[in-house]
Design a protein around this motif. Structure first.
Motif, PDB file in Angstrom:
ATOM      1  N   THR A   1      -6.754  96.905  -9.941  1.00  0.00           N
ATOM      2  CA  THR A   1      -7.263  95.545 -10.150  1.00  0.00           C
ATOM      3  C   THR A   1      -8.526  95.720 -10.970  1.00  0.00           C
TER       4      THR A   1
ATOM      5  N   TYR B   1     -11.269  87.445  -3.991  1.00  0.00           N
ATOM      6  CA  TYR B   1     -11.775  88.760  -4.385  1.00  0.00           C
ATOM      7  C   TYR B   1     -13.206  89.040  -3.950  1.00  0.00           C
TER       8      TYR B   1
ATOM      9  N   PRO C   1      -7.890  93.403  -2.220  1.00  0.00           N
ATOM     10  CA  PRO C   1      -8.182  92.644  -3.448  1.00  0.00           C
ATOM     11  C   PRO C   1      -9.005  93.478  -4.425  1.00  0.00           C
TER      12      PRO C   1
ATOM     13  N   LEU D   1     -12.681  90.885 -12.832  1.00  0.00           N
ATOM     14  CA  LEU D   1     -13.251  90.220 -11.661  1.00  0.00           C
ATOM     15  C   LEU D   1     -14.693  89.802 -11.924  1.00  0.00           C
TER      16      LEU D   1
END
Length: 394
Positions: free
Chosen positions: A304, A377, A182, A309
């Motif tokens: 990512t 995550y 993740p 995030l």
């Protein structure tokens, strides 16, 4: 991080781990928690990267730092051969039990050197970079180099399923070698949700903000074309006349050595026109994220994106491009909106849609962002994956 470590996956013998990356800044900002977890598990950690002002902070984590010069953006074959030789020299000198490699040149030349010396390698592919995005002869060279570098690695971590499938389909790695993580995860304790600064968004009938605050769209990234900075500025131009109280803010390093960098002249022009505001860079991104009503990343492709995030963990609605890496974090209509890549008009349309949403809807999007990163995550999952692979190698 102390609770994660020896108690959960601590059966591995203490090892000497070398982590190679293209900058000390990158190590500190994206791998500090991993470094602390490895040290907490009793491993000796050696960091190899070019020296900069962030080295003392890395050493304070309990790791030792080795200066490893490298040109992060150069394509000179002779310079790359020199880098390969430097990696071989440092690996022979340090004799680590495993090399963990990040970013393109350490992944390629660090891995090649480790294979020559006979040291196991764990790679992390955090996005494919501008060369893969553009294609052409450089892309073909990189494909060949990655194949040489990765085929003998013990584990290759990917940060999104698109990159994983592409590497496997191209024969650069075997599926059995690979794990999709993740991203690099997010520290859910450090990045805590905060209320959105604008409780009332925009009253279209009055044509002005319903309180004294300005609505802030924040783009957090290095100032590179591949991050969609030009599209963000163009979207700001398209919307400013109708929404003069809205601020379009850029936050990030001016990476002047990168051929894809936004020029100083271009940035100055955008600011002179009143389209964007530049907040510089920040040692603690939580402060500017707390001031943002919506976080934007119109990138062309990502692994990512850590910025999304972190913004999601703080309860921010998101707008990003429908590309690998971004689409995994932004669920269209749930915690944000997706737009077409390289399309400033579509980006402007999505930003306008955010402006026209009731405040309660934006609040719900922010809550959904936090819930989504909590479920998928948490960086503890990433740390566990690294500890597990060390257990397997030992």
């Amino acid at each position: 991080m102390g609770a994660l470590s020896v108690l959960s996956l601590g059966v591995a013998l203490a090892m000497k781990v070398m982590i190679a990356l293209n900058s000390a800044w990158n190590l500190l900002n994206f791998r500090a928690t991993l470094i602390k977890a490895l040290v907490a598990n009793g491993h000796t950690v050696v960091l190899a990267a070019p020296t900069d002002e962030y080295v003392p902070a890395l050493q304070a984590l309990g790791a030792r730092f080795v200066h490893l010069p490298m040109s992060t953006h150069g394509t000179n074959p002779l310079a790359d051969l020199v880098l390969l030789a430097r990696f071989v020299r440092e690996l022979l000198r340090e004799r680590p039990d495993v090399l963990m490699a990040y970013t393109a040149k350490p992944n390629i030349y660090g891995s090649m050197a480790a294979h020559i010396v006979g040291i196991p390698v764990v790679n992390n592919i955090a996005g494919l970079g501008s060369a893969f995005i553009k294609g052409g002869w450089l892309s073909l060279v990189l494909i060949t180099l990655y194949q040489l570098a990765l085929t003998r690695s013990k584990r290759v971590f990917f940060q999104n399923p698109d990159d994983y499938r592409q590497f496997v389909d191209m024969g650069l790695v075997r599926a059995a070698q690979c794990t999709v993580l993740p991203g690099s995860g997010v520290d859910l304790q450090r990045f805590r949700p905060l209320p959105l600064p604008n409780s009332q968004v925009v009253d279209e009938r009055k044509g002005q903000s319903t309180n004294d605050r300005r609505f802030v769209f924040l783009l957090v990234a290095r100032l590179l074309k591949d991050k969609g900075v030009h599209e963000f500025a163009e979207a700001a131009r398209l919307l400013k006349s109708r929404y003069p109280w809205v601020e379009f803010v850029l936050l990030g390093f001016k990476d002047s050595q990168n051929p894809n960098a936004v020029s100083e002249q271009q940035l100055a022009l955008w600011q002179d026109k009143g389209w964007v505001v530049y907040w510089g860079s920040s040692a603690d991104v939580r402060t500017p994220l707390a001031l943002a009503d919506c976080v934007v990343l119109p990138s062309y492709r990502e692994g990512t994106p850590r910025t999304l995030l972190e913004a999601a963990a703080m309860g921010r609605p998101l707008v990003a491009t429908d590309v690998p890496g971004c689409r995994e974090v932004v669920r269209h209509g749930l915690n944000g909106l997706l737009c077409r890549p390289r399309d400033a008009q579509d980006l402007a349309n999505q930003l306008q849609a955010i402006l026209q949403m009731p405040a309660e809807q934006l609040i719900q999007m922010g809550l959904a962002s936090r819930q989504y990163v909590e479920e998928r995550y948490d960086e503890k999952r990433v740390i566990d994956a690294y500890l597990q692979v060390l257990d397997e190698i030992s």
